[in-house]
Write a protein that holds these residues in place. Structure first.
Motif, PDB file in Angstrom:
ATOM      1  N   ARG A  50       0.817  -1.217   0.000  1.00  0.00           N
ATOM      2  CA  ARG A  50       0.000   0.000   0.000  1.00  0.00           C
ATOM      3  C   ARG A  50       0.848   1.263   0.000  1.00  0.00           C
ATOM      4  N   ASN A  53       1.369   2.618  -3.978  1.00  0.00           N
ATOM      5  CA  ASN A  53       0.495   3.600  -4.640  1.00  0.00           C
ATOM      6  C   ASN A  53      -0.066   4.599  -3.626  1.00  0.00           C
ATOM      7  N   MET A  55      -1.596   4.310  -0.858  1.00  0.00           N
ATOM      8  CA  MET A  55      -2.901   4.083  -0.240  1.00  0.00           C
ATOM      9  C   MET A  55      -2.832   4.353   1.254  1.00  0.00           C
ATOM     10  N   LEU A  58      -4.389   7.383   3.146  1.00  0.00           N
ATOM     11  CA  LEU A  58      -5.780   7.499   3.593  1.00  0.00           C
ATOM     12  C   LEU A  58      -5.920   7.201   5.072  1.00  0.00           C
ATOM     13  N   GLU A  60      -5.202   7.576   8.992  1.00  0.00           N
ATOM     14  CA  GLU A  60      -4.776   8.618   9.917  1.00  0.00           C
ATOM     15  C   GLU A  60      -3.512   8.185  10.657  1.00  0.00           C
ATOM     16  N   ILE A  82      -2.380  11.428  -7.756  1.00  0.00           N
ATOM     17  CA  ILE A  82      -3.400  10.971  -8.716  1.00  0.00           C
ATOM     18  C   ILE A  82      -2.709  10.307  -9.913  1.00  0.00           C
ATOM     19  N   ARG A  85      -1.396   6.923  -8.992  1.00  0.00           N
ATOM     20  CA  ARG A  85      -2.387   5.847  -8.891  1.00  0.00           C
ATOM     21  C   ARG A  85      -2.934   5.442 -10.250  1.00  0.00           C
TER      22      ARG A  85
END
Lengths: 252, 393
Positions: A50, A53, A55, A58, A60, A82, A85
């Motif tokens: 993760r 890319n 991820m 996202l 916290e 952006i 991804r």
């Protein structure tokens, strides 16, 4: 660096608040090969995939330091998330098609990138579904909800959805763990075909799966990469004792 | 001993549930029994106040177009007892009945021909008002008709040369104006509260980083939801009505109601947004969608049923609200002409007729309408969540 590395990861550390989930990870991921991450639960393989890319952005309280580069570009500095991804697609553990028609699911990514023309999108949908070996099964029900598909079909739809973005890399986070053996076999066959055009990184719990489909394997243990090499070396001739113990099923 | 305890507990439980259900049923039954007598079509189409006009029109010479009218007279007024046979009068181009209500006799227009000039009757200022079915005739060309009968009226009308002037009353006792005001109030307050509430909920769920600010906002919305509406009414009266000089008006009422609705809409929209699986968000971001695209194309459509239910329940809240509106929108029974005119909704009217006129029957009749509306709205809300839960998307 003149080599065929897609990703270059150097001294990567990742913290969930105070928990250090990745410890000084160094790894190179080769282009147009299947790289498998194996290891027991909670060892950091999903966390690392993760990172590729972003991820983890996202979540916290995630802090990252170290270098992750794609094609020699630092993904945490020099490239827009952006854009990253769209270059690095992802398939998740549980099939997660959107609650829309099959067609709209595939068209979602391109539409978000601003592709408007119906003929272009039609072509993308057909091509992606064919590449994901799903076209014959869904061509008559393109406008019906994707949630009506079987689990294996849904997962291939998610792969098709990722392919529709024409990425360079596809990340797969335990893509078959929620599927039955027949669906799993289909996905594995699909991965075999896809690696000609894409770099694939796959997290898997199943060592047999890693052995069957991957070219390179990295073995993780509590946030560290213990060993990474070609799959045949890892499985037949591991250097590290822990790797051998894990592969022979002594723990994990 | 233990058995006896068990027994006692059982009795208490049964008793409590019977009391609850019984009281509820008793209230509804009371309202229905008291109010049902007033409910008929004209209850919905009439205004609350009687209106009396002097209206002139040219005498007709109209044959009755449909001879079967005697079997099928379109009454628009509830005339149950002691009605005479209608009498068709060619000069009027319409029929009259004689209706006895207690000791009073009223002459009511029961039928008007489509081409009758009564429909274009003008008041003394020359404005077209029109005489419609259900109007009560008080006098003809200044001549009182209280002690006449239908035949005599027919003769009086027949003798008139030129224009006929009738003093007619458009009967009231209806809630048409209140229904219209309620609709206005719903439209206005929803169009203020829904966008703000939904956007605020999106901020709280999708954008805000959990921390002091968010927990403060959340605490505030939760507290706001628990404050009795009369407090909002007082605030609305002090701020919108007096300070901003909106006076008792639709706008002041709608703004006050919007404040009452906000916490409700924010809370339920938040719940709906939170119920959208994170896997959708991940999938969308994973495909290179921006945050805005993810929210507008994936999250909001998925949360739509929940949001819709929130909106529908808010409508119920608006219909049911009385205290706050009494103080901010007033009780006038007139269709509001603009945002700044006062108007009473159904519940406010129920309060008004019960309190000011001791007209319990009318209040109960309004109660029936409100109860039915709320039940219908709740059913729609249920239906929506059912449809969306069952459907695949």
């Amino acid at each position: 660096m003149v080599d065929n590395n897609k990703f270059y990861i150097k001294d990567l550390n990742l913290y969930y608040d105070t928990l250090r989930a990745l410890k000084d990870v160094n790894l190179q991921i080769k282009s147009n090969k299947v790289t498998a991450f194996i290891g027991p639960s909670g060892c950091g393989k999903s966390t690392l995939i993760r990172c590729l890319n972003r991820m983890n952005d996202l979540i916290e309280g995630v802090k990252i330091n170290g270098l992750v580069a794609i094609d020699n570009t630092d993904i945490y500095g020099d490239i827009d998330v952006i854009t990253l991804r769209t270059k690095v697609g992802m398939v998740f553990q549980k099939p997660n098609p959107f609650p829309m028609s099959c067609y709209d699911n595939i068209a979602y990514g391109p539409r978000c990138q601003g592709v408007k023309s119906k003929t272009d999108i039609d072509a993308i949908v057909e091509k992606s579904l064919k590449q994901a070996a799903l076209w014959d099964e869904v061509k008559d029900r393109l406008n019906k909800s994707a949630l009506g598909l079987s689990g294996g079909q849904q997962q291939r739809l998610c792969i098709a959805r990722a392919i529709a973005m024409e990425p360079e890399v596809i990340l797969m986070d335990e893509p078959t763990s929620a599927l039955d053996p027949i669906a799993t076999a289909k996905i594995e066959e699909l991965i075999e075909n896809l690696k000609k055009s894409y770099t694939i990184v796959i997290v898997t719990h199943s060592m047999q799966q890693a052995a069957r489909i991957s070219d390179n394997t990295a073995f993780f243990l509590s946030g560290e990469i213990i060993e990474s090499d070609t799959t045949s070396n890892i499985f037949t001739n591991p250097i590290n004792k822990k790797t051998e113990d894990y592969i022979t099923g002594r723990f994990g | 001993m233990r058995k006896a305890k068990d027994y006692l507990a059982k009795i208490l439980i049964y008793l409590s549930s019977f009391i609850t259900v019984g009281v509820l049923l008793a209230i509804i039954a009371y309202i229905f029994i008291n109010g049902i007598g007033l409910i008929n079509w004209s209850f919905f189409t009439n205004e609350y106040n009687d209106k009396t006009y002097y209206l002139q029109f040219e005498a007709n010479k109209l044959q009755l177009s449909d001879n079967s009218y005697k079997d099928n007279i379109p009454y628009t007024r509830n005339v149950i007892n002691n009605d005479s046979e209608p009498l068709y009068i060619e000069e009027l181009g319409g029929a009259i009945i004689e209706s006895k209500k207690g000791s009073d006799i009223e002459f009511i227009i029961s039928y008007v021909e489509k081409s009758s000039s009564m429909l274009e009757a003008k008041d003394r200022r020359g404005e077209i008002v029109g005489i419609k079915e259900g109007y009560i005739i008080r006098s003809i060309n200044g001549e009182n008709i209280e002690d006449k009968n239908l035949e005599e009226i027919s003769n009086i009308v027949g003798d008139i040369q030129g224009n006929i002037e009738l003093k007619v009353t458009n009967p009231g006792n209806g809630v048409f104006t209140n229904i219209i005001t309620t609709l206005y109030m719903i439209l206005l307050s929803l169009s203020i509260a829904t966008p703000i509430g939904i956007l605020a909920a999106i901020y709280l769920v999708e954008y805000a980083r959990p921390g002091k600010l968010v927990s403060t906002i959340r605490f505030a919305t939760e507290s706001l939801a628990g404050i009795p509406s009369i407090i909002y009414g007082l605030f609305g009266m002090a701020f919108f009505v007096v300070f901003l000089k909106f006076s008792l008006s639709l706008l002041a009422g709608a703004l006050t109601i919007s404040i009452i609705l906000l916490p409700v809409i924010i809370r339920s929209t938040e719940e709906a947004l939170k119920a959208v699986p994170d896997s959708y968000r991940e999938a969308s971001y994973g495909l290179g969608a921006t945050k805005l695209q993810t929210i507008s194309k994936i999250i909001i459509p998925s949360a739509m049923p929940g949001i819709l239910v929130a909106v529908i329940l808010s409508i119920g809240r608006i219909i049911g609200e009385s205290a706050a509106l009494l103080l901010t929108a007033g009780t006038v029974s007139k269709i509001p002409e603009n945002l700044f005119s006062s108007g009473g909704t159904l519940t406010v009217q129920a309060y008004y007729v019960a309190k000011e006129e001791a007209n319990i029957e009318m209040a109960c009749a309004i109660g029936i309408v409100v109860i039915l509306l709320i039940i219908i709205l709740n059913l729609i809300a249920k239906l929506i969540s059912k449809i969306f839960n069952k459907a695949n998307y």
